[in-house]
Each structure stands twice: as C-alpha cells, then as structure tokens.
Write a protein that holds these residues in place. Structure first.
Motif, PDB file in Angstrom:
ATOM      1  N   GLU A 537       0.630  -1.407  -0.544  1.00 45.26           N
ATOM      2  CA  GLU A 537       0.049   0.038   0.225  1.00 45.26           C
ATOM      3  C   GLU A 537       0.820   1.350   0.015  1.00 45.26           C
ATOM      4  O   GLU A 537       2.087   1.050   0.170  1.00 45.26           O
ATOM      5  CB  GLU A 537      -0.722  -0.134   1.295  1.00 45.26           C
ATOM      6  N   THR A 538       0.415   1.984  -0.397  1.00 42.63           N
ATOM      7  CA  THR A 538       0.947   3.726  -0.467  1.00 42.63           C
ATOM      8  C   THR A 538       1.061   4.015   0.770  1.00 42.63           C
ATOM      9  O   THR A 538      -0.294   4.562   1.072  1.00 42.63           O
ATOM     10  CB  THR A 538       0.678   3.806  -1.965  1.00 42.63           C
ATOM     11  N   MET A 539       1.866   5.069   1.390  1.00 44.22           N
ATOM     12  CA  MET A 539       1.805   5.874   2.313  1.00 44.22           C
ATOM     13  C   MET A 539       2.667   7.814   2.192  1.00 44.22           C
ATOM     14  O   MET A 539       3.092   7.751   1.334  1.00 44.22           O
ATOM     15  CB  MET A 539       2.095   5.837   4.157  1.00 44.22           C
ATOM     16  N   TYR A 540       1.649   8.264   2.437  1.00 43.42           N
ATOM     17  CA  TYR A 540       2.517   9.498   2.356  1.00 43.42           C
ATOM     18  C   TYR A 540       2.825  10.612   4.167  1.00 43.42           C
ATOM     19  O   TYR A 540       2.411  10.084   5.068  1.00 43.42           O
ATOM     20  CB  TYR A 540       1.181  10.165   1.924  1.00 43.42           C
ATOM     21  N   VAL A 541       3.916  11.191   3.967  1.00 41.79           N
ATOM     22  CA  VAL A 541       4.029  12.331   4.999  1.00 41.79           C
ATOM     23  C   VAL A 541       4.470  13.499   4.353  1.00 41.79           C
ATOM     24  O   VAL A 541       4.971  13.937   3.519  1.00 41.79           O
ATOM     25  CB  VAL A 541       5.615  11.253   5.519  1.00 41.79           C
ATOM     26  N   TRP A 549       3.663  23.869   4.701  1.00 42.41           N
ATOM     27  CA  TRP A 549       3.685  22.386   4.759  1.00 42.41           C
ATOM     28  C   TRP A 549       5.439  22.189   3.692  1.00 42.41           C
ATOM     29  O   TRP A 549       4.631  22.575   2.333  1.00 42.41           O
ATOM     30  CB  TRP A 549       2.516  22.184   4.541  1.00 42.41           C
ATOM     31  N   SER A 550       5.453  20.625   3.329  1.00 43.80           N
ATOM     32  CA  SER A 550       5.844  20.582   2.514  1.00 43.80           C
ATOM     33  C   SER A 550       5.356  19.316   2.462  1.00 43.80           C
ATOM     34  O   SER A 550       4.245  19.295   1.973  1.00 43.80           O
ATOM     35  CB  SER A 550       7.426  19.468   2.827  1.00 43.80           C
ATOM     36  N   SER A 551       5.886  19.386   0.621  1.00 47.71           N
ATOM     37  CA  SER A 551       5.359  18.212  -0.579  1.00 47.71           C
ATOM     38  C   SER A 551       4.542  17.014   0.222  1.00 47.71           C
ATOM     39  O   SER A 551       5.621  16.754   1.357  1.00 47.71           O
ATOM     40  CB  SER A 551       6.319  18.310  -1.856  1.00 47.71           C
ATOM     41  N   TRP A 552       3.791  16.392  -0.031  1.00 49.91           N
ATOM     42  CA  TRP A 552       3.554  15.064   0.060  1.00 49.91           C
ATOM     43  C   TRP A 552       4.691  14.165   0.088  1.00 49.91           C
ATOM     44  O   TRP A 552       5.071  14.424  -0.912  1.00 49.91           O
ATOM     45  CB  TRP A 552       2.534  14.642  -0.053  1.00 49.91           C
ATOM     46  N   ASP A 553       5.389  13.308   0.683  1.00 47.56           N
ATOM     47  CA  ASP A 553       6.144  11.792   0.238  1.00 47.56           C
ATOM     48  C   ASP A 553       5.552  11.108   0.432  1.00 47.56           C
ATOM     49  O   ASP A 553       5.398  10.632   1.404  1.00 47.56           O
ATOM     50  CB  ASP A 553       7.910  12.494   0.763  1.00 47.56           C
ATOM     51  N   SER A 554       5.280   9.917  -0.329  1.00 48.66           N
ATOM     52  CA  SER A 554       5.245   8.586  -0.862  1.00 48.66           C
ATOM     53  C   SER A 554       5.543   7.990  -0.637  1.00 48.66           C
ATOM     54  O   SER A 554       7.114   8.456  -1.014  1.00 48.66           O
ATOM     55  CB  SER A 554       3.938   8.689  -1.790  1.00 48.66           C
TER      56      SER A 554
END
Length: 561
Positions: A537-541, A549-554
C-alpha cells in the motif's frame, strides 16, 4: 667586781633642712656589767640661730644651746633632733647613766644639708589675639631634693594696654603689670595667660617655692599675633545624575596656625528645580539654595551633595571656621552627568507573516550601570504589505512612523511581524535609563519567501502484524534551518487487512485516507503496523516548519509473510 661605766654613742648624721629624726633611732647603748640605762643626757653645741637643735616632747621643748637635757631612759622616744633652717654643721653630745655611774660624753656631728632650690620654667610662647591658655599647660617644675612646689609667683612686665596679661581665677582677676602674683601650688590651675589685643611681645616671669627656698625667676616671652584664617577647598566634581556624595570625601582643610576647624559653612548657588543640592543629615533634609548651611566640624560627614535630576552644572561654596576667623569662600562646580545607554538590534530576515519577539533580538547596556526603564520602537515601513510592530500590552498593531513606548518590564510583549509580501524596511530602537534616551539604532527588517521543509520515508517492508516506530524511518530537513514543528501522515491502503498508522497519543488506529497531524515532539508515539495479510500500500508524510507544509512524500509499505 669592778664597776664599769655605761657607753652611749651616736654616729655622725646628715639631715635635710628642718627635717625631724627621733634620736633614739640613732642611739647605741652598751654596759659591760649588763646594767640597763636609767637616764640619758644630751648637749647641743650649735649656737647659730639657723642651726639644728634637740627637742623634748616631754614638755621642755627646744633644748637651748650649751645646756644639758636630762631624761629618764623610759622617755627616750620623746627626744628629737631637728635639722637646721640653713645648711651647716654642729657638734652634739650624749651620755648614759646606769644607776651607778655616768658614762663619758660621746660627741657626734649633725650636718644640715643645704636645700636645692626649685626650678620653675616656662618656654617662650606665641598666642593669638585674646587667646586664653592655662599656665599649667606650659609650666615645667623640678627640684633637686625631690620636693614638691608649695607656692608659685608670677610677674608680668608688659605695661601696654593692649599687651597680654596674667589672670587669677582664684578671685584676684587680672594681675597688674610689674606686680607679683603669689598662689599656692594647689591653685595653679586657676592661673591663666591671655594673649594681647594687638600684635606685640612682652616678658613675664615665674618662680617656685619648695617650702624652704624660692627658686630663681625664669623669664619667658609672650608674643601675641593675629590669627591666620584657615583654608577650606573642594575641587570641581562630576557626579552621576541623581547620585550621592559625602562632602567630607571632597573637602580639604588647612590652617597656617595649626588650628583645627570647629565649623563649616556650605552654600548652594544652583536654584533650578533640576539642579544639584546640599542635604544635611543634621537638619534632616535638603537645604535651600542661596542660604548658608552651618555645621559643626565633627558633623561634616553628615553633609551630602545630591546630583541634579537632569544633566548640568551648579556652583557651590564652602568655608571653614577655626574658632576665631572664617576662611574665604571657596567655589567649586558640581557637574551632574549621565552617559546615555545603548540599545541595538542587528539586521534580521523573517518569512512572510512570521512572528518574532523583539526581546529575542534586542541587546542593551548602560556605561553607568543604570537599569533600562523604557524602550521605544519605530517602524519606517509604510507599505500596506510591509512588516509591522505589534504590542501585546493592549494596543495591537502599531502604526508606521510613530514611536512605540514600552516599559522595560513589558518589552517581551513587543513582536515584529514579517510582511505579507517580500521586501525590506528600516526599523529603529532606543532605550531610556531613567535620565536620557540612547541614540536611535536602525536595523533592516527583511521579509523573505519561506522555503518549505522536506520530509521523507523510504519504502519499507514489515511482517504480518509487525510494528515499527515512525520516528525510526522518518527524516526531515529545512533549507533555512527552521525547526519542524508538526507532521502529517496519510494512509492510502483501504483494504481491511492492510497495514495502518497507529497513534499512542490517544487516537489509536487511524482510518485510511485521512490525515493524522501530530506535533513534532509526539512523533515517537506514532507507529506503522504491518497488514494482517501480505500485500502493498502507499502511505504519505509531510512536515511543517511553522510557516509552510512540505510536499507530500509517498512511500510503499509492504507486508510480507
């Protein structure tokens, strides 16, 4: 058995003039037959009126010269020999009777030692006009025989009406010139010498009597001279505004005659409300300007000078009194001064709309050690989107080009807010130490675009139902060094058996496709859990630096068997 006459002898003796001696203490008696003396006879061969003599206390008194005094041996203790009234020698005799025979006469010489005349002296002295001095302070006495003086005589040779004189407190008052004043030695403290009322010298005399003879007259010169005024000075002084200084720490005194100061006077010539002033602990407070402030010399340490409440100079005066004359007034300048404080803020850059406490950047000092009591800030940026000053003390945003005054105790309530758009402006700060403001210090306040932070988590694999702490995988950075304050996590796996995010902070398992936001300090309490079945599965931080806010990192979370 043969009868042997008794023997009575007295050795030669020397005595002081008029001295008394019991004759029995000199007498030696012997008798070969052991008979006691029954009687004694004495004979005095000295016929001079001043010679010594024999005296009988038993009633007959003084024995006339060339006559016999006969007494019972039991009355020997009543017979005395007295020294002559003047020096000299004479022959006396003694013999004893033992009840049967008189012994032979034994002669002895009685020598009266001449009296050593006493010596009384007074050295030459200088006194001031009309000055009083006790004679005993100057008088020196000696006697070769060790006898104390019994009387003194004085003579004043000064006949001018302005000359000094001798005075007797014992009742006779002023001694007339060229006459004798005689007093008992016990009354010597009643005798004074007073300086003349005009300059000049005169001769006086003194002599002493020891009970036998008067000593020679000793002459001494009494010189009367005018009093020389003392000198009191205080140099020009600088002191801190509102400061205190003891006048005695500045004061210098001298007197050509060696007289001690008895009084001082101070005068304050500064009449302005903010000028320095004189304070007296004796009088209990500040002293009015333009008036003489008199204080005893032993209280001069209770006189204070208080610096003015504003910078400036004042002229003050001091003079001294030596008991006879005042010195001239001595002027001195008191300068009340203050060294201004220094307040500075270095040039700083902030992000758009960023808040910063001014006290975090502010530096201040005071060369005099005065505490800073107030600050002022000034914003020179007039553009609508420029940075501004904010006051938490109630007034909120401060208008540009106006002074913002704040108590030093409230400076932590002053904030600087970055502009709504990038740009630079000049702001100012200064400090007040209770007396003067420092110079304005300018600093550049620049609003810059914030560079968002970076957060990432690499792809990871977990076993079925395995736990992993997010902080062990998470890395973040900020190009401008801003502190990361918050994180957000997103779980894209919606299957019921997929992995998920868990929060120990209290929310537990996070639903998929929802944002979990946590403070950076709480990240160690966030967990990843492997799925209950294998899969991916893919998660993000992403991270927040307080501005952006920074960009989402997957990243991919794989659950393995």
């Amino acid at each position: 058995m043969a009868i042997t006459a008794p023997i009575a002898t007295i050795n030669d003796h020397s005595v002081r003039i008029l001295a008394w001696n019991q004759i029995g203490s000199w007498l030696t008696y012997t008798d070969a037959n052991g008979n006691s003396a029954i009687k004694y006879q004495f004979w005095d061969g000295g016929t001079d009126a001043n010679s010594g003599f024999i005296w009988n206390d038993a009633g007959s008194g003084q024995l006339a010269a060339n006559t016999t005094l006969e007494i019972n041996a039991a009355d020997l203790s009543q017979v005395w020999v007295r020294g002559g009234a003047a020096g000299g020698s004479e022959t006396m005799w003694v013999r004893a009777f033992d009840g049967s025979d008189w012994g032979s006469w034994d002669s002895f010489t009685l020598t009266t030692i001449p009296n050593s005349r006493p010596v009384a002296t007074i050295s030459d002295h200088m006194v001031k006009f009309d000055q009083w001095t006790r004679v005993s302070n100057w008088l020196s006495y000696s006697d070769g025989d060790g006898e104390a003086a019994t009387r003194y005589q004085f003579w004043d040779g000064g006949t001018a009406t302005t000359s000094g004189y001798i005075w007797n407190d014992g009742g006779s008052g002023q001694l007339a010139a060229n006459t004798t004043l005689e007093v008992a030695a016990s009354e010597i403290n009643n005798i004074w010498i007073r300086g003349g009322s005009a300059a000049g010298s005169e001769t006086m005399w003194v002599r002493a009597f020891d009970g036998h003879d008067w000593g020679n007259w000793d002459s001494f010169t009494l010189t009367s001279q005018p009093n020389l005024a003392p000198v009191a000075t205080i140099g020009d002084q600088s002191m801190h505004v509102g400061g205190w200084a003891r006048a005695s720490n500045w004061l210098s005194y001298s007197d050509p005659d060696g007289d001690a100061a008895t009084q001082y006077q101070f005068w304050d010539g500064g009449s302005a409300g903010t000028s320095a002033y004189i304070w007296s602990d004796v009088a209990g407070g500040p002293q009015a300007a333009g008036t003489a402030i008199t204080v005893a010399a032993n209280d001069v340490s209770k006189i204070w000078i208080h610096g003015g409440s504003a910078t400036g100079t004042d002229t003050m005066y001091v003079r001294a009194y030596d008991g006879q004359a005042w010195s001239a007034w001595d002027s001195f300048i008191v300068t009340s001064q203050n060294t201004s404080p220094v307040a500075t803020i270095e040039d700083h850059s902030v992000h758009v709309n960023q808040w910063v406490r001014a006290s975090n950047w502010l530096s201040s000092s005071d060369p005099d050690g005065d505490a800073i009591t107030q600050y002022q800030f000034w914003d020179g940026g007039t553009a609508a989107d420029s940075g501004f000053i904010w006051n938490d003390a109630g007034s909120g945003q401060q208008a540009a080009s106006t002074a913002v005054t704040v108590a030093a105790s409230d400076v932590s309530k002053i904030w600087l807010h970055g502009g709504a758009a990038t740009g630079a402006e000049t702001m100012y700060v200064r400090a007040f130490d209770g007396y003067t403001w420092s110079a304005w210090d300018s600093f550049n306040f620049t609003t810059v675009t914030n560079t968002a932070p970076v957060a990432n988590i690499a792809d990871h694999a977990l076993h079925v139902n395995e736990w992993a702490r997010v902080s062990n995988w998470l890395s973040s950075a900020d190009a401008e060094g801003d502190t990361i304050t918050r994180y957000q996590l997103w779980d894209g796996g919606t299957a019921g058996n997929s992995g998920y995010v868990w929060s120990d902070v209290g929310t537990g398992q996070q639903p998929a496709s929802t944002v979990l936001e946590v403070a950076a300090s709480d990240v160690p309490q966030i967990w990843f859990r492997g799925g209950s079945a294998t899969g991916t599965e893919t998660m993000y931080v992403r991270a927040f630096d307080g501005i952006d806010w920074s960009s989402w990192d997957s990243f991919t979370l794989t659950t393995t068997a």
